[in-house]
Design a protein around this motif. Structure first.
Motif, PDB file in Angstrom:
ATOM      1  N   SER A 430       8.495  12.381  22.651  1.00 54.03           N
ATOM      2  CA  SER A 430       7.813  11.630  23.707  1.00 54.03           C
ATOM      3  C   SER A 430       8.245  10.168  23.679  1.00 54.03           C
ATOM      4  N   GLU A 431       8.558   9.636  24.845  1.00 52.39           N
ATOM      5  CA  GLU A 431       8.956   8.234  24.975  1.00 52.39           C
ATOM      6  C   GLU A 431       7.899   7.485  25.777  1.00 52.39           C
ATOM      7  N   TRP A 432       7.523   6.302  25.302  1.00 49.88           N
ATOM      8  CA  TRP A 432       6.428   5.544  25.902  1.00 49.88           C
ATOM      9  C   TRP A 432       6.901   4.721  27.100  1.00 49.88           C
ATOM     10  N   LYS A 433       6.064   4.727  28.132  1.00 49.68           N
ATOM     11  CA  LYS A 433       6.343   3.927  29.328  1.00 49.68           C
ATOM     12  C   LYS A 433       5.771   2.525  29.212  1.00 49.68           C
ATOM     13  N   ILE A 434       4.865   2.340  28.261  1.00 49.30           N
ATOM     14  CA  ILE A 434       4.176   1.055  28.118  1.00 49.30           C
ATOM     15  C   ILE A 434       4.546   0.407  26.793  1.00 49.30           C
ATOM     16  N   PRO A 435       4.443  -0.924  26.699  1.00 45.84           N
ATOM     17  CA  PRO A 435       4.696  -1.577  25.403  1.00 45.84           C
ATOM     18  C   PRO A 435       3.534  -1.286  24.453  1.00 45.84           C
ATOM     19  N   ILE A 436       3.842  -0.811  23.273  1.00 44.19           N
ATOM     20  CA  ILE A 436       2.804  -0.489  22.299  1.00 44.19           C
ATOM     21  C   ILE A 436       3.405  -0.579  20.905  1.00 44.19           C
ATOM     22  N   ASN A 437       2.621  -1.064  19.966  1.00 44.88           N
ATOM     23  CA  ASN A 437       3.040  -1.167  18.570  1.00 44.88           C
ATOM     24  C   ASN A 437       2.714   0.148  17.869  1.00 44.88           C
ATOM     25  N   LEU A 438       3.736   0.935  17.574  1.00 46.04           N
ATOM     26  CA  LEU A 438       3.504   2.264  17.025  1.00 46.04           C
ATOM     27  C   LEU A 438       2.925   2.226  15.609  1.00 46.04           C
ATOM     28  N   MET A 439       3.310   1.258  14.809  1.00 43.16           N
ATOM     29  CA  MET A 439       2.753   1.151  13.457  1.00 43.16           C
ATOM     30  C   MET A 439       1.261   0.839  13.524  1.00 43.16           C
ATOM     31  N   GLN A 440       0.884  -0.037  14.465  1.00 41.10           N
ATOM     32  CA  GLN A 440      -0.535  -0.337  14.654  1.00 41.10           C
ATOM     33  C   GLN A 440      -1.279   0.908  15.135  1.00 41.10           C
ATOM     34  N   LEU A 441      -0.646   1.646  16.043  1.00 40.45           N
ATOM     35  CA  LEU A 441      -1.254   2.871  16.546  1.00 40.45           C
ATOM     36  C   LEU A 441      -1.489   3.861  15.402  1.00 40.45           C
ATOM     37  N   SER A 442      -0.511   3.987  14.516  1.00 42.74           N
ATOM     38  CA  SER A 442      -0.644   4.894  13.379  1.00 42.74           C
ATOM     39  C   SER A 442      -1.796   4.477  12.471  1.00 42.74           C
ATOM     40  N   ARG A 443      -1.899   3.178  12.202  1.00 44.52           N
ATOM     41  CA  ARG A 443      -2.973   2.695  11.327  1.00 44.52           C
ATOM     42  C   ARG A 443      -4.348   2.930  11.940  1.00 44.52           C
ATOM     43  N   GLU A 444      -4.484   2.659  13.232  1.00 45.61           N
ATOM     44  CA  GLU A 444      -5.785   2.820  13.891  1.00 45.61           C
ATOM     45  C   GLU A 444      -6.177   4.296  13.997  1.00 45.61           C
ATOM     46  N   CYS A 445      -5.188   5.155  14.234  1.00 45.27           N
ATOM     47  CA  CYS A 445      -5.477   6.590  14.297  1.00 45.27           C
ATOM     48  C   CYS A 445      -5.979   7.099  12.946  1.00 45.27           C
ATOM     49  N   ALA A 446      -5.374   6.596  11.866  1.00 40.61           N
ATOM     50  CA  ALA A 446      -5.780   7.023  10.526  1.00 40.61           C
ATOM     51  C   ALA A 446      -7.243   6.677  10.251  1.00 40.61           C
ATOM     52  N   LYS A 447      -7.692   5.562  10.811  1.00 45.00           N
ATOM     53  CA  LYS A 447      -9.104   5.175  10.645  1.00 45.00           C
ATOM     54  C   LYS A 447     -10.031   6.171  11.325  1.00 45.00           C
ATOM     55  N   ASN A 448      -9.494   6.897  12.301  1.00 48.98           N
ATOM     56  CA  ASN A 448     -10.294   7.869  13.050  1.00 48.98           C
ATOM     57  C   ASN A 448      -9.920   9.312  12.701  1.00 48.98           C
ATOM     58  N   ASN A 449      -9.321   9.477  11.510  1.00 48.86           N
ATOM     59  CA  ASN A 449      -9.083  10.812  10.949  1.00 48.86           C
ATOM     60  C   ASN A 449      -7.892  11.546  11.557  1.00 48.86           C
ATOM     61  N   VAL A 450      -6.958  10.819  12.187  1.00 45.69           N
ATOM     62  CA  VAL A 450      -5.720  11.418  12.687  1.00 45.69           C
ATOM     63  C   VAL A 450      -4.547  10.706  12.017  1.00 45.69           C
ATOM     64  N   PHE A 451      -3.727  11.471  11.324  1.00 44.77           N
ATOM     65  CA  PHE A 451      -2.620  10.889  10.561  1.00 44.77           C
ATOM     66  C   PHE A 451      -1.301  11.083  11.292  1.00 44.77           C
ATOM     67  N   ILE A 452      -0.569   9.959  11.519  1.00 45.66           N
ATOM     68  CA  ILE A 452       0.755   9.994  12.141  1.00 45.66           C
ATOM     69  C   ILE A 452       1.727   9.320  11.177  1.00 45.66           C
ATOM     70  N   PRO A 453       2.531  10.070  10.433  1.00 45.40           N
ATOM     71  CA  PRO A 453       3.455   9.465   9.461  1.00 45.40           C
ATOM     72  C   PRO A 453       4.453   8.532  10.130  1.00 45.40           C
ATOM     73  N   LYS A 454       4.875   7.522   9.401  1.00 44.66           N
ATOM     74  CA  LYS A 454       5.821   6.559   9.956  1.00 44.66           C
ATOM     75  C   LYS A 454       7.179   7.192  10.249  1.00 44.66           C
ATOM     76  N   THR A 455       7.486   8.318   9.584  1.00 41.82           N
ATOM     77  CA  THR A 455       8.768   8.990   9.824  1.00 41.82           C
ATOM     78  C   THR A 455       8.842   9.620  11.211  1.00 41.82           C
ATOM     79  N   LEU A 456       7.717   9.669  11.933  1.00 42.20           N
ATOM     80  CA  LEU A 456       7.700  10.215  13.293  1.00 42.20           C
ATOM     81  C   LEU A 456       7.822   9.126  14.343  1.00 42.20           C
ATOM     82  N   LEU A 457       7.851   7.869  13.912  1.00 36.48           N
ATOM     83  CA  LEU A 457       7.848   6.735  14.839  1.00 36.48           C
ATOM     84  C   LEU A 457       9.256   6.164  14.999  1.00 36.48           C
TER      85      LEU A 457
END
Length: 493
Positions: A430-457
């Protein structure tokens, strides 16, 4: 010297009564370890056999055997009318027995006393988390594996055929190689015999062996502009120069490969043509033929990694490059049993026989024992058609999961990302159409019980993208994880 009964033997002699090692040898080994490390210094008097048997709560005859063993190995001497003493060179500063508790045997050295080469190239890139929901790299769901059935096959073969399998050796199970060669012939169009197969533990082991034999420091290896990080690490460790080639909707750009070949010597091209990693695009049939011709013209090796060939849905998969190779330019690597339980999976290499002879030498060094019994199990699963039945059943489930996951992404994030429903594999690019910080997204998701490893970013000035695996998630888990994911995106964007 202090009285032997003051030494806290129970603090460093631990007896495991369920161990296959005899009790007297357990005690002997731990006493020898204490002597070696100076906790029982030269001249220390050991307790009498009766006293030590009471301290350790074992039979006196056990301690007699212990002392006999220590005497036989030269660690102690017995002096008439005096007792049993530790033999060794006197120390400049003998260890104070009363301080033993502060320096007991659990104080293993924190660092080596010597220097050694250190490398950050092979630092573990993988992350782990206790989050309930995980987007992974496209890994099968172990819950779908029929572990009980696999175990029964293993147990049955162990009882019926273990004595016929023979000794372990780096050549592996001939029965498995024979059946695997037939399986690859029928399923992937590879006109090979068992002599063209090398059985390994994993794709990474296969690539490591290939690199050791075929690559030298300073060689140039071509990879996709986005490529598998673990493989790149192996190439970097080999000391080669890695150059990237652009990837588009038809796979690797063949014209760019030709341009580089005309300018410099290329040793190897690594690619994943069935579903390019990480974008999942399939290399077109025309480009496959062009690459084979280029390899023959310029003499470079094609290392074809078919990491997820078994996972295809709507139509038959495109056959590997190796199936059309008539000049011996392709080394083909893959995995077998990827949808089975982890212990039932294996890797393999397909190559001409002259290269296979050299590869077996390397495998004999790093994995001489092998696992012939497990390979025999896999061979029987092929021979009885069990692997085909299992794949057919699991593919239906994974196709349903792919379709459901695609619908969820379209519903929740359709306006924010671009993606194509893949024809195979267990992940969506998936490619993003909007500007977004993926590392920040990963950290915030982890706080809500969803883990996105950095190797997927994947994020640079020209690209913001993610590889999202769906194979490990059932419908309910997908619903919850995508809901959390989308809410987090809206929160930070």
């Amino acid at each position: 010297m202090d009285s032997p009964v003051e030494i806290p033997y129970q603090s460093f002699i631990k007896i495991d009564r369920n161990s296959e090692v005899s009790i007297y040898m357990q005690i002997s080994n731990q006493l020898i370890n204490a002597i070696q490390r100076g906790f029982l210094p030269f001249g220390t008097k050991l307790p009498g056999t009766r006293a030590l048997s009471q301290i350790l709560e074992v039979h006196r005859n056990t301690i007699v055997s212990v002392y006999d063993e220590l005497f036989a190995q030269g660690w102690v001497e017995s002096l008439p009318n005096k007792g049993t003493f530790v033999i060794g060179k006197d120390q400049d500063k003998p260890l104070e027995i009363k301080n033993f508790e502060k320096r007991h045997l659990e104080n293993y050295p924190k660092k080596t006393g010597f220097s050694f080469k250190m490398s950050n190239i092979l630092d573990n890139p993988f992350e782990y988390s206790n989050c309930e929901y995980i987007f992974n790299d496209g890994i099968p769901d172990i819950r779908l594996t029929q572990i009980d059935q696999h175990s029964r096959i293993y147990s049955s073969i162990l009882k019926r055929k273990a004595h016929k399998i023979g000794q372990y050796n780096q050549d592996g199970s001939e029965f498995f190689k024979q059946n695997l060669s037939k399986y690859l012939n029928l399923s992937r169009g590879l006109p090979i015999s068992k002599n063209n197969l090398l059985i390994t533990r994993s794709t990474e082991m296969s690539i490591y062996i290939v690199s050791e034999i075929l690559l030298s420091a300073g060689d140039t290896v071509l990879v996709g502009e986005l490529s598998y990080f673990s493989v790149n690490m192996i190439f970097q460790k080999a000391g080669v120069k890695i150059q990237s080639i652009p990837i588009d909707s038809e796979g690797i750009n063949v014209e760019e490969v030709r341009k580089l070949c005309e300018k410099q010597k290329i040793r190897m091209l690594y690619l994943t043509p069935h579903h390019h990693y990480p974008t999942t695009v399939t290399l077109s049939a025309q480009r496959r033929l062009e690459l084979l011709n280029l390899a023959t013209e310029f003499g470079f090796i094609i290392l074809e990694d078919d990491y997820d060939y078994d996972f295809h849905y709507e139509k038959s998969p495109i056959l590997p490059l190796a199936s059309a190779d008539t000049n011996g330019m392709v080394v083909y690597i893959g995995s077998f049993g990827k949808s089975l339980a982890p212990g039932f999976r294996t890797g393999f290499i397909v190559a001409p026989e002259n290269l296979m002879i050299e590869m077996r030498k390397y495998l004999g060094i790093i994995d001489r024992q092998g696992d012939v019994l497990m390979e025999h199990v896999l061979g029987e699963m092929i021979a009885e058609g069990e692997i085909n039945r299992y794949l057919k059943k699991s593919l239906k489930i994974y196709q349903e999961r792919r379709d459901h996951f695609s619908l969820l992404l379209e519903e929740y994030l359709g306006k924010l990302i671009d993606f194509q429903k893949p024809s195979g594999g267990l992940a969506i690019w998936s490619e993003w159409k909007i500007p977004i910080n993926l590392m920040q997204l990963s950290r915030e998701c982890a706080k809500n019980n969803v883990f996105i490893p950095k190797t997927l970013l994947y994020q640079n000035k020209n690209l913001t993208a993610m590889r999202l695996g769906f194979g490990n998630l059932n419908f309910e888990e997908m619903d919850k994880s995508v809901d959390i994911f989308s809410k987090t995106v809206k929160m930070i964007s």
